[in-house]
Design a protein around this motif. Sequence first.
Motif, mmCIF file in Angstrom:
data_model
loop_
_atom_site.group_PDB
_atom_site.id
_atom_site.type_symbol
_atom_site.label_atom_id
_atom_site.label_comp_id
_atom_site.label_asym_id
_atom_site.label_seq_id
_atom_site.Cartn_x
_atom_site.Cartn_y
_atom_site.Cartn_z
ATOM 1 N N ALA A 48 1.228 2.136 -2.807
ATOM 2 C CA ALA A 48 -0.426 2.411 -3.299
ATOM 3 C C ALA A 48 -0.806 1.392 -4.117
ATOM 4 C CB ALA A 48 -0.582 4.051 -3.491
ATOM 5 N N THR A 57 -8.967 1.657 -4.090
ATOM 6 C CA THR A 57 -7.459 1.832 -3.981
ATOM 7 C C THR A 57 -7.185 1.537 -2.551
ATOM 8 O OG1 THR A 57 -8.359 4.327 -3.237
ATOM 9 C CG2 THR A 57 -7.518 4.087 -5.525
ATOM 10 N N TYR A 59 -3.574 2.279 0.527
ATOM 11 C CA TYR A 59 -2.407 3.147 0.541
ATOM 12 C C TYR A 59 -1.705 2.425 1.949
ATOM 13 C CZ TYR A 59 -4.542 6.486 -2.472
ATOM 14 O OH TYR A 59 -5.056 7.208 -3.449
ATOM 15 N N LYS A 64 -0.461 7.876 3.324
ATOM 16 C CA LYS A 64 -1.968 8.061 3.659
ATOM 17 C C LYS A 64 -2.207 9.550 3.615
ATOM 18 C CE LYS A 64 -4.015 4.624 5.076
ATOM 19 N NZ LYS A 64 -4.602 3.417 5.884
ATOM 20 N N PHE A 67 -0.035 10.890 -0.636
ATOM 21 C CA PHE A 67 -0.263 10.525 -2.176
ATOM 22 C C PHE A 67 -1.499 9.953 -2.488
ATOM 23 C CE2 PHE A 67 4.317 8.505 -1.808
ATOM 24 C CZ PHE A 67 4.751 9.810 -1.277
ATOM 25 N N THR A 68 -1.796 9.995 -3.930
ATOM 26 C CA THR A 68 -2.990 9.913 -4.363
ATOM 27 C C THR A 68 -2.735 8.911 -5.619
ATOM 28 O OG1 THR A 68 -4.177 11.844 -3.602
ATOM 29 C CG2 THR A 68 -5.464 10.510 -5.466
ATOM 30 N N ILE A 69 -3.342 7.858 -5.707
ATOM 31 C CA ILE A 69 -3.499 6.981 -6.882
ATOM 32 C C ILE A 69 -4.636 7.124 -7.728
ATOM 33 C CG2 ILE A 69 -4.071 4.766 -5.838
ATOM 34 C CD1 ILE A 69 -2.275 3.248 -7.657
ATOM 35 N N LEU A 80 0.533 8.325 -9.642
ATOM 36 C CA LEU A 80 0.816 8.434 -8.229
ATOM 37 C C LEU A 80 1.221 10.084 -8.071
ATOM 38 C CD1 LEU A 80 0.901 6.958 -5.690
ATOM 39 C CD2 LEU A 80 3.241 7.132 -5.881
ATOM 40 N N TYR A 104 -0.228 -6.369 -1.286
ATOM 41 C CA TYR A 104 0.706 -5.428 -0.384
ATOM 42 C C TYR A 104 2.092 -6.107 -0.476
ATOM 43 C CZ TYR A 104 -3.449 -3.389 1.971
ATOM 44 O OH TYR A 104 -4.608 -2.702 2.142
#
Length: 122
Positions: A48, A57, A59, A64, A67-69, A80, A104
Amino acid sequence: VQLQASGGGLVQAGGSLKLSCAASGRTFESHAVGWFRQPPGKEREFVAALRWSRGTTAYADAVKGRFTISRDNAKNTVYLQMNSLKPEDTAVYYCAARFFSHSYNPNDYASWGRGTLVTVSS
């Protein structure tokens, strides 16, 4: 910018962990911060990323929806949040920073923190 990642540990499948990446030396302003992971015996892979100035953001497909950034401006920290963890999420997790937009490709990041190990048991 110097980075310090923390928050790894051992968790059962389906559980949650929250990783932190704190900056020192300078702020994250004008940077993008990425989380990468390296599973045992495999290449480092993108997880992420967050562009600090815009809050945008990105992912990896594998995380996806789980997870959350996010960021805390006052603490100059990126998080994270990892939910619904799976055994295949087991890896050493790294945070990294580069100027402006995210990438990436781990080779595009100039600053790296020491990794934090996440182990998900089945």
